[in-house]
Design a protein around this motif. Structure first.
Motif, mmCIF file in Angstrom:
data_model
loop_
_atom_site.group_PDB
_atom_site.id
_atom_site.type_symbol
_atom_site.label_atom_id
_atom_site.label_comp_id
_atom_site.label_asym_id
_atom_site.label_seq_id
_atom_site.Cartn_x
_atom_site.Cartn_y
_atom_site.Cartn_z
ATOM 1 N N GLN A 175 6.033 4.539 -10.536
ATOM 2 C CA GLN A 175 7.246 4.249 -9.765
ATOM 3 C C GLN A 175 7.503 2.733 -9.685
ATOM 4 O O GLN A 175 8.658 2.279 -9.753
ATOM 5 N N LEU A 176 6.397 1.971 -9.564
ATOM 6 C CA LEU A 176 6.548 0.517 -9.512
ATOM 7 C C LEU A 176 7.090 -0.034 -10.834
ATOM 8 O O LEU A 176 7.922 -0.943 -10.857
ATOM 9 N N ASP A 177 6.613 0.538 -11.947
ATOM 10 C CA ASP A 177 7.147 0.137 -13.254
ATOM 11 C C ASP A 177 8.636 0.446 -13.354
ATOM 12 O O ASP A 177 9.408 -0.334 -13.936
ATOM 13 N N GLU A 178 9.071 1.553 -12.793
ATOM 14 C CA GLU A 178 10.485 1.910 -12.804
ATOM 15 C C GLU A 178 11.314 0.895 -12.010
ATOM 16 O O GLU A 178 12.426 0.512 -12.418
ATOM 17 N N VAL A 179 10.754 0.472 -10.876
ATOM 18 C CA VAL A 179 11.438 -0.546 -10.068
ATOM 19 C C VAL A 179 11.585 -1.856 -10.852
ATOM 20 O O VAL A 179 12.641 -2.511 -10.839
ATOM 21 N N ARG A 238 12.409 -1.375 -1.915
ATOM 22 C CA ARG A 238 11.660 -0.281 -2.562
ATOM 23 C C ARG A 238 10.316 -0.781 -3.077
ATOM 24 O O ARG A 238 9.281 -0.104 -2.919
ATOM 25 N N GLN A 239 10.292 -1.958 -3.695
ATOM 26 C CA GLN A 239 9.026 -2.511 -4.195
ATOM 27 C C GLN A 239 8.067 -2.786 -3.048
ATOM 28 O O GLN A 239 6.858 -2.508 -3.149
ATOM 29 N N GLU A 240 8.608 -3.335 -1.944
ATOM 30 C CA GLU A 240 7.746 -3.634 -0.803
ATOM 31 C C GLU A 240 7.084 -2.366 -0.275
ATOM 32 O O GLU A 240 5.876 -2.374 0.053
ATOM 33 N N GLU A 241 7.823 -1.261 -0.219
ATOM 34 C CA GLU A 241 7.247 0.020 0.235
ATOM 35 C C GLU A 241 6.173 0.505 -0.727
ATOM 36 O O GLU A 241 5.096 0.951 -0.299
ATOM 37 N N LEU A 242 6.453 0.437 -2.029
ATOM 38 C CA LEU A 242 5.481 0.914 -3.017
ATOM 39 C C LEU A 242 4.210 0.081 -3.003
ATOM 40 O O LEU A 242 3.092 0.626 -3.112
ATOM 41 N N LEU A 243 4.324 -1.238 -2.867
ATOM 42 C CA LEU A 243 3.121 -2.069 -2.837
ATOM 43 C C LEU A 243 2.253 -1.741 -1.618
ATOM 44 O O LEU A 243 1.009 -1.744 -1.704
ATOM 45 N N SER A 244 2.906 -1.445 -0.490
ATOM 46 C CA SER A 244 2.130 -1.044 0.701
ATOM 47 C C SER A 244 1.375 0.253 0.438
ATOM 48 O O SER A 244 0.184 0.397 0.796
ATOM 49 N N GLN A 245 2.042 1.210 -0.196
ATOM 50 C CA GLN A 245 1.392 2.486 -0.505
ATOM 51 C C GLN A 245 0.256 2.295 -1.507
ATOM 52 O O GLN A 245 -0.818 2.914 -1.385
ATOM 53 N N ILE A 246 0.495 1.442 -2.539
ATOM 54 C CA ILE A 246 -0.535 1.210 -3.560
ATOM 55 C C ILE A 246 -1.773 0.564 -2.940
ATOM 56 O O ILE A 246 -2.919 0.915 -3.283
ATOM 57 N N LEU A 256 -2.524 7.045 -7.400
ATOM 58 C CA LEU A 256 -2.349 5.647 -7.790
ATOM 59 C C LEU A 256 -1.525 5.524 -9.061
ATOM 60 O O LEU A 256 -0.639 4.670 -9.190
ATOM 61 N N ARG A 257 -1.824 6.408 -10.050
ATOM 62 C CA ARG A 257 -1.065 6.349 -11.303
ATOM 63 C C ARG A 257 0.416 6.674 -11.070
ATOM 64 O O ARG A 257 1.309 6.042 -11.667
ATOM 65 N N ALA A 258 0.704 7.634 -10.203
ATOM 66 C CA ALA A 258 2.097 7.966 -9.911
ATOM 67 C C ALA A 258 2.811 6.806 -9.227
ATOM 68 O O ALA A 258 3.983 6.477 -9.532
ATOM 69 N N GLN A 259 2.088 6.152 -8.288
ATOM 70 C CA GLN A 259 2.700 5.010 -7.588
ATOM 71 C C GLN A 259 2.941 3.827 -8.549
ATOM 72 O O GLN A 259 3.967 3.149 -8.472
ATOM 73 N N LEU A 260 1.991 3.598 -9.472
ATOM 74 C CA LEU A 260 2.181 2.531 -10.448
ATOM 75 C C LEU A 260 3.349 2.832 -11.376
ATOM 76 O O LEU A 260 4.096 1.924 -11.778
#
Length: 841
Positions: free
Chosen positions: A555-559, A618-626, A549-553
């Motif tokens: 990546q989301l911050d980078e986006v 990219r954000q849409e993919e990350l939110l699905s994963q999160i 979760l921390r890694a995905q968050l």
């Protein structure tokens, strides 16, 4: 040979060009060198108008050059200034109307630069005709100059004929009506052809050529005469001059053609043509001697006719044909109306050369609007994605849930959000902004309402006066003139209505989150106390789900950071479409703004649009994963009521922070919007004030004219009322005459004895009698004749105290004292509305 016709100049009232044009320049262009240059050009334009129209002009080419420069400048600035919005009113008087004692001359005031151009071009033609008429036609240079300026005048009047109705969009004054200027154009063309006849004669060209030129001139004058017959507004001397010129040019053609017949040994034809020429010249001399001098031409024709008759009687004995049997003379035209193509002046230089036309300005404005729409769409989609991301994370209590594994301390992300809110002013700052919005809105509404009130009041006054004066109130209705302004004002009103809706949304959002925003503004200890504690979830520390979760968050911050960079790049893109629009206008005469702007926007923002779309995917993919990872995290976490309450509060705090940022941004944008709109509405109010002031000035001028007209009408009607005639004194009693005196006095009337051949004397008529004139012959091709004035009576008796002795042939009844009123006078008549031009005695 004869007097040439010239046209009088139109007179214009003084107009201040500086104030409205300078106001437009200062409102459109920022302070700097460009604005200063345009303001200086406005001053020069005002001076140029005063030089061209504000003083009497000499009949010289230098004066014409000033008029041409002003006309060229009007054509150059017409597309560069919004003249319909500036409401510059130009007032011009009718060139041929001399006015009356009370009514003044006919004039027309219009807020139209097309009207100003038309009147200036009329003066160009008028001054050109005056310069041509002043030339010395005894030398070659004078003949060339006269022909040149007559053709220029003809072209100017012809151009007005073709454009005046579209330029004015209403009925013009008589002098610039299509019928009048068409007639003037034909007159100028006729005179130019006559000048070429004079030049051909001076150059001793062949008789056949001169005959054709003169016959064409006669034809032109005949056409001009026909067009001029029913033009009551033209000067009275125009019609007889045209008729005389027609006869003289026809006589000249016959004279030259007779010489050609002599060369071909057609002596009968020669005599017939000379006889016809003699009749034509006699007609011109007898009827139009006041306006033309035909002595030289008449002497030349008479000498030729005498010699031709002598030779034919003694030598050739050729049969003299009838005039109608002669072969028509050919025609040759050497004149053409000079086409009006700007610039007319060879010395013209545009005072506003660097100013782009209004079409380009409007296209640039539309392009900037499309650019703003593109930028707003891109930035809006990125901000919407950021809000969506924050909302999803807040609903999942992330990242606070990962930082709150202990269940007691305030998560670090919440502390950072709290500090951010406090640094931006906290709850008090947005409360003040929200409080100021209604005041700003009310100020804008008042400005807009006051603008509409000015328009409504002036329009009501105009309608009232129009109903009072009916057709005489002939200016453009205020309702029609104000349509663009009202449409613009209604657009502003719609914008304010939408702004009110946006303000309401902001207030509702503030009401929903103000409690949590206030909690974020408190110190850390109070904030910690307000957040419920829960049992620690130490078993989750270091687990794989937390790390994922921390890694995905991260990546989301980078986006999100990439979107911030993209937003800055999109805002920094600048380009100017002016050059492209100017090129398109010069090449095609029109601007396809939509196509050109779309192409440029695709070039400038195409790559940014693709990067934005990639970022959003990219954000849409990350939110699905999160969301998937968070479900696993929630399943491992030991849940109880205390933990749920703590997580709910943390979610509200995170959502309150996001709402605070958005509300603060919205209120600041709203405040800026209202302040910017205030400036725009003040300009709109000034525009309404200017046009209302101009309309009031025009209204006062029309009212002044109407009052003068009503006074004149009243006085005229008063004079027309029949007044009681004073009774004549009583007739004195007849004198007492003795029989002796009666026998010695001469009898006034004695009875005629039977068998006498003399008629009995008749009492003289009560008024002067007028005998019928001799039936003059008419010839085909004559322009017409003029009715003999009533005051001229060469056959009147009784003015020398002589007895009236009517003539009576043998076996014929006596003539009455005057011709019967119903008997037509055998002299050829003109239409009844024409004034007589027969010489007065």
């Amino acid at each position: 040979m004869a007097t040439f016709i010239s046209v009088p100049l139109k007179k214009s009232s003084e107009v201040d060009l500086v104030k409205p044009l300078s106001k437009f320049v200062t409102a459109t262009y920022p302070p700097g060198e460009e604005q200063t240059e345009y303001l200086r050009a406005v001053e020069e334009l005002n001076k140029l108008r005063k030089s061209a129209l504000g003083r009497p002009l000499d009949k010289h080419e230098s004066s014409l050059e000033i008029l041409l420069r002003y006309y060229d400048q009007l054509c150059a600035i017409e597309p560069k200034f919004p003249f319909p919005e500036l409401c510059l009113t130009f007032t011009w008087k009718d060139a041929f109307d001399k006015g009356s004692l009370f009514g003044g001359s006919v004039k027309l005031a219009l807020a139209s630069v097309g009207y100003e151009k038309t009147c200036v071009l009329f003066n160009v033609g008028a001054l050109a005709s005056q310069i041509a008429s002043e030339q010395n036609l005894d030398n070659d240079e004078g003949l060339k100059t006269a022909a040149k300026f007559y053709q220029l005048a003809s072209g100017a009047f012809a151009h007005i004929k073709d454009t005046v109705l579209s330029a004015l969009n209403r009925e013009p004054t008589m002098d610039i009506s299509p019928e009048t200027v068409g007639t003037l154009s034909q007159i100028m063309l006729s005179q130019a052809q006559e000048v070429f006849v004079l030049k051909a004669t001076a150059d001793k060209m062949k008789d056949a050529i001169v005959a054709k030129l003169a016959n064409q001139a006669a034809d032109y004058y005949g056409d001009a005469f026909k067009q001029c017959q029913y033009k009551e507004n033209l000067p009275k001397e125009v019609l007889p001059v045209l008729a005389a010129k027609h006869c003289m040019m026809q006589a000249t053609a016959e004279l030259r053609q007779s010489a050609l017949a002599n060369q071909k040994k057609k002596f009968g034809e020669e005599i017939a043509r000379l006889q016809h020429a003699t009749e034509l010249v006699k007609t011109a001399a007898s009827r139009y001697d006041e306006y033309v001098n035909v002595k030289d031409l008449s002497d030349k024709i008479n000498r030729a006719l005498t010699a031709a008759k002598k030779d034919n009687d003694f030598i050739y004995h050729d049969r003299v044909p009838e005039v109608k049997d002669l072969e028509p003379i050919g025609k040759a035209s050497l004149v053409k109306a000079t086409a009006v193509q700007t610039p007319l002046s060879q010395k013209f230089s545009d005072l506003f050369e660097k100013m782009v036309p209004m079409a380009v300005q409007q296209s640039v404005s539309a392009a900037n609007s499309r650019k703003a729409d593109t930028v707003n769409r891109l930035i809006g989609s990125m901000r919407e994605a950021t809000n969506l991301c924050n909302g999803v994370l807040a609903s999942l209590n992330l990242p606070a849930a990962l930082e709150d594994l202990s269940g007691e301390a305030v998560p670090q992300s919440i502390l950072e959000k709290s500090r951010a809110v406090v640094q931006q002013g906290g709850l008090q700052s947005i409360e003040q902004l929200i409080k100021d919005l209604p005041e700003l809105l009310q100020r804008n509404r008042e400005i807009l309402d006051e603008s509409f009130k000015m328009l409504d009041d002036e329009e009501a006054t105009d309608n009232e006066l129009r109903a009072k004066f009916n057709q005489r109130w002939n200016r453009t209705p205020s309702g029609d003139l104000y349509k663009p302004l009202r449409a613009e004002g209604n657009n502003f009103r719609n914008v304010l209505d939408k702004a009110v809706q946006a303000d309401q949304v902001v207030k509702e959002r503030y009401t929903a989150h103000c409690e949590m925003i206030a909690l974020l503004c408190k110190p850390e200890n109070e904030l910690s106390a307000a957040i419920p504690s829960a049992n620690p979830a130490k078993t989750l520390q270091g687990s794989e789900v937390v790390n994922v979760l921390r890694a995905q968050l991260a990546q989301l911050d980078e986006v999100k950071r990439e979107r911030e960079v993209l937003e800055g790049e999109v805002k920094s893109v600048t380009f100017d479409m002016t050059t492209k629009f100017l090129t398109a206008l010069a090449q095609d005469g029109a601007i396809n703004e939509e196509a050109l702007t779309a192409s440029e926007l695709e070039t400038r923002y195409g790559s940014h649009t693709q990067r934005v779309q990639q970022n959003l995917r990219r954000q849409e993919e990350l939110l699905s994963q999160i969301q998937v990872s968070h479900q696993e995290f929630s399943a491992l976490k030991q849940s109880n009521s205390e933990a749920n309450n703590r997580e709910e509060v943390l979610k509200k705090l995170a959502s309150a922070h996001d709402s605070y940022i958005e509300i603060s941004s919205n209120t600041k944008e709203g405040t800026k919007f209202y302040n910017d709109l205030t400036e725009i509405l003040l300009k709109f109010q000034n525009k309404c004030s200017d046009i209302v002031f101009a309309r009031k000035t025009e209204r006062d001028e029309l009212l002044k004219y109407e009052i003068q007209y009503l006074i004149f009408l009243f006085l005229f009607q008063t004079q027309q009322q029949p007044q009681a005639k004073p009774q004549p004194p009583a007739r004195p009693p007849p004198p007492n005459i003795t029989p002796q005196a009666a026998s010695t006095s001469a009898p006034i009337s004695t009875p005629v004895p039977p068998g006498s051949t003399n008629p009995p004397p008749v009492a003289p008529p009560t008024g002067p009698s007028q005998a019928q004139g001799p039936p003059y012959p008419t010839y085909q091709g004559y322009p017409g004749y003029y009715q003999m004035p009533v005051t001229y009576n060469p056959y009147a008796y009784g003015q020398f105290n002589m007895p009236y002795m009517p003539y009576q042939a043998q076996g014929q009844a006596g003539y009455p004292g005057g011709p019967p009123a119903q008997q037509p006078y055998p002299y050829p008549q003109q239409p009844p509305q024409q004034q007589p031009y027969y010489p007065q005695q």
